[in-house]
Enzyme design. Structure first.
Site, PDB file in Angstrom:
ATOM      1  N   TYR A   1     -19.906 -42.481  48.622  1.00  0.00           N
ATOM      2  CA  TYR A   1     -20.315 -41.345  49.457  1.00  0.00           C
ATOM      3  C   TYR A   1     -19.589 -40.116  48.957  1.00  0.00           C
ATOM      4  CZ  TYR A   1     -20.607 -38.717  53.951  1.00  0.00           C
ATOM      5  OH  TYR A   1     -20.803 -37.796  54.949  1.00  0.00           O
TER       6      TYR A   1
ATOM      7  N   TYR B   1     -30.606 -38.900  49.219  1.00  0.00           N
ATOM      8  CA  TYR B   1     -29.335 -38.928  49.953  1.00  0.00           C
ATOM      9  C   TYR B   1     -29.517 -39.788  51.198  1.00  0.00           C
ATOM     10  CZ  TYR B   1     -25.085 -36.817  52.045  1.00  0.00           C
ATOM     11  OH  TYR B   1     -23.843 -36.585  52.574  1.00  0.00           O
TER      12      TYR B   1
END
Lengths: 389, 146
Positions: A342, A291
């Protein structure tokens, strides 16, 4: 737990990913679409879904998704405390716990967000933990806060702007191969990376995640149920969530975790639990999805998950280790938060499943073990190791 | 002679808890004070109601040292709040104090030399009047001081 109840991901579903504000549909509508797509991928009916798992900042309550999708019985709902994507992998951990513990049979983990319709995570919000001690000094956003551990990392270990750029370029290159990626086809060179405007030093524009709208879901069920399904199952070999002592809001507010933990993603104890549960070590991992809220957190994550020593994240990426296809550990093979979309890291889990299935657009040859790391810098952060069923 | 404060205002915080309010009430008297546990003496920041080491809820406020060291910093060039739109770039730093262990404090640095900020440098407390109160910032020595 009997082996027949071992948790497997059997379906992955995604909506179209767009730049924030470009999506007319509501987050709830998108969540339904992603779950329907995941069910279709698995080859099961949404009637069978009896559990819903998500993590902080998701606006879509499982109980309403359950009703909207006409599922039969509801047996499990859970929301992981955290912020942004810290709980991404933890939502799958909850699904795993639910099916392996016999609390549910078929749990969907999901994220849906439309930043144009709710809020942009990169902008100041009206309050956050310990706001009274940081807002008065003009410190508002995660990017600003997480720039500071990276600044100190550079000071102590000599890590460089170009090393951060290597992470941004790696994600962009992988996005070019992925038709879902928002930034696919948009060339990025090191010169362009270095020339981009500063956001919060040392982070420049391309060090920062995208702002996107979209939804992603994965369906977790037992290995026994997976046997009868069309979707190729992927085992959730291990899952972990947590954070170090005294972390609290950590670098995202309090800043008073121990100094030893300051230059980290907060994932050191999570990594220890994860490898212990999986019975594997970092060198066994074939491919990873990290991430990226900001590039520096990937650099530190590589250290925290044991792929290199503390302070060595910079040289590790500089020698091409994270590049597809020949690096020692290709990462973010769909483009990640920096270049795919995202979606608070749920898209990293989807890509982890594709790597183990062999269906990634940047497949790592012979990949068996994929590590997925959830949002860093926040507690709990979380992680998974995915493996063939 | 008065000069403009480093940043234009104390930014609105929707909810300050009672300990943060106590911290800023002391700042209004130009006293930078941190909490110290009444049970074990551990200093802490941000302020809170319980000591994570000994669980005592007793505490007092002690005066921070005037001298601090730059622990880390960032230069913010992209404004994410309307109040700073006309004030970028500006710095935010974290400082540490001699003898206070892991305790860190978020602030802004004043009179930064043109060659930029370096981690580990010494800075000193300086109050800036703002609205009805004062903001604790940390400054490099004025030219000729050092």
């Amino acid at each position: 737990m009997t082996a027949s109840r071992t948790a497997c991901i059997v379906g992955v579903g995604e909506t179209e990913y767009t730049k924030w504000g470009k999506q007319d549909r509501t987050p709830f509508d998108l969540a339904c679409s992603a779950i329907l797509a995941a069910a279709a991928d698995a080859g099961l009916s949404t009637e069978e879904i009896d559990g819903f798992a998500s993590y902080s900042n998701d606006e879509n309550e499982g109980i309403h998704l359950h009703a909207a999708l006409g599922a039969r019985v509801l047996r499990w709902t859970s929301m992981v405390w955290s912020g942004g994507g810290g709980g991404s992998c933890a939502s799958v951990a909850m699904a795993k716990a639910a099916v392996e513990g016999g609390y549910a049979e078929c749990v969907v983990a999901f994220r849906s967000l439309c930043q144009g319709q709710s809020r942009r995570f990169g902008q100041a919000r009206t309050s956050r933990a310990h706001a009274g001690m940081i807002y008065p000094f003009g410190l508002f956003s995660a990017g600003q806060m997480l720039a500071m551990p990276m600044q100190r990392h550079m000071h102590l270990y000599g890590s460089t702007q170009q090393q951060l750029g290597e992470i941004a370029l790696t994600c962009r290159e992988n996005a070019h191969r992925n038709p879902r990626a928002v930034m696919g086809g948009r060339k990025l060179t090191m010169e362009e990376y270095l020339a981009a405007r500063v956001i919060a030093d040392p982070y420049r524009l391309f060090d920062c995640c995208l702002e996107s709208d979209g939804a992603c879901a994965v369906i977790v069920t037992t290995r026994e149920r997976a046997r009868d399904l069309a979707g190729k199952p992927v085992r959730v070999l291990a899952a972990a969530m947590g954070g170090p002592a005294l972390w609290g809001a950590g670098s995202l507010g309090a800043m008073n975790q121990s100094i030893d933990d300051y230059m980290s993603t907060g994932a050191r104890p999570v990594a220890e639990d994860l490898y212990g549960r999986a019975g594997v070590k970092p060198s066994d991992i074939d491919v990873a999805q990290f991430y990226e809220n900001f590039t520096g957190m990937v650099l530190m994550g590589l250290e925290d998950y044991g792929f290199c020593a503390r302070g060595e994240g910079g040289p590790f990426v500089e020698r091409g280790s994270i590049r597809w296809p020949n690096g020692a550990l290709p990462i973010n093979t769909a483009g990640g938060n920096l270049s795919e979309a995202y979606i608070h890291g749920m898209n990293h889990i989807a890509e982890g499943v594709r790597q183990v299935r062999g269906t990634s657009t940047a497949p790592v040859s012979g990949a068996e073990l994929c590590l997925v790391a959830g949002g860093p810098g926040i507690s709990p952060t979380s992680a998974l190791i995915l493996a063939p069923a | 002679m008065t000069r403009a404060p480093y940043l234009p205002e104390i930014f609105p915080v929707e909810h300050m808890d009672r300990f943060e309010q106590q911290f800023w009430a002391r700042c209004a008297q130009r006293r930078l004070m941190f909490q110290r546990c009444g049970g074990c003496g551990r200093p802490r920041n941000p302020p809170g109601h319980i000591c994570p080491r000994c669980h005592s809820t007793a505490f007092d406020w002690f005066e921070a040292p005037k001298a601090a060291e730059v622990f880390t910093y960032t230069i913010i060039a992209h404004p994410v709040h309307d109040a700073v739109r006309q004030h970028v770039p500006y710095n935010v730093a974290i400082v540490v104090f001699p003898g206070l262990g892991d305790l860190r404090f978020v602030t802004n640095l004043l009179r930064v030399p043109s060659r930029g900020i370096r981690i580990g440098e010494q800075v000193a407390l300086e109050w800036e009047a703002l609205g009805n109160g004062f903001v604790p910032r940390f400054a490099y020595p004025a030219e000729g001081d050092a």
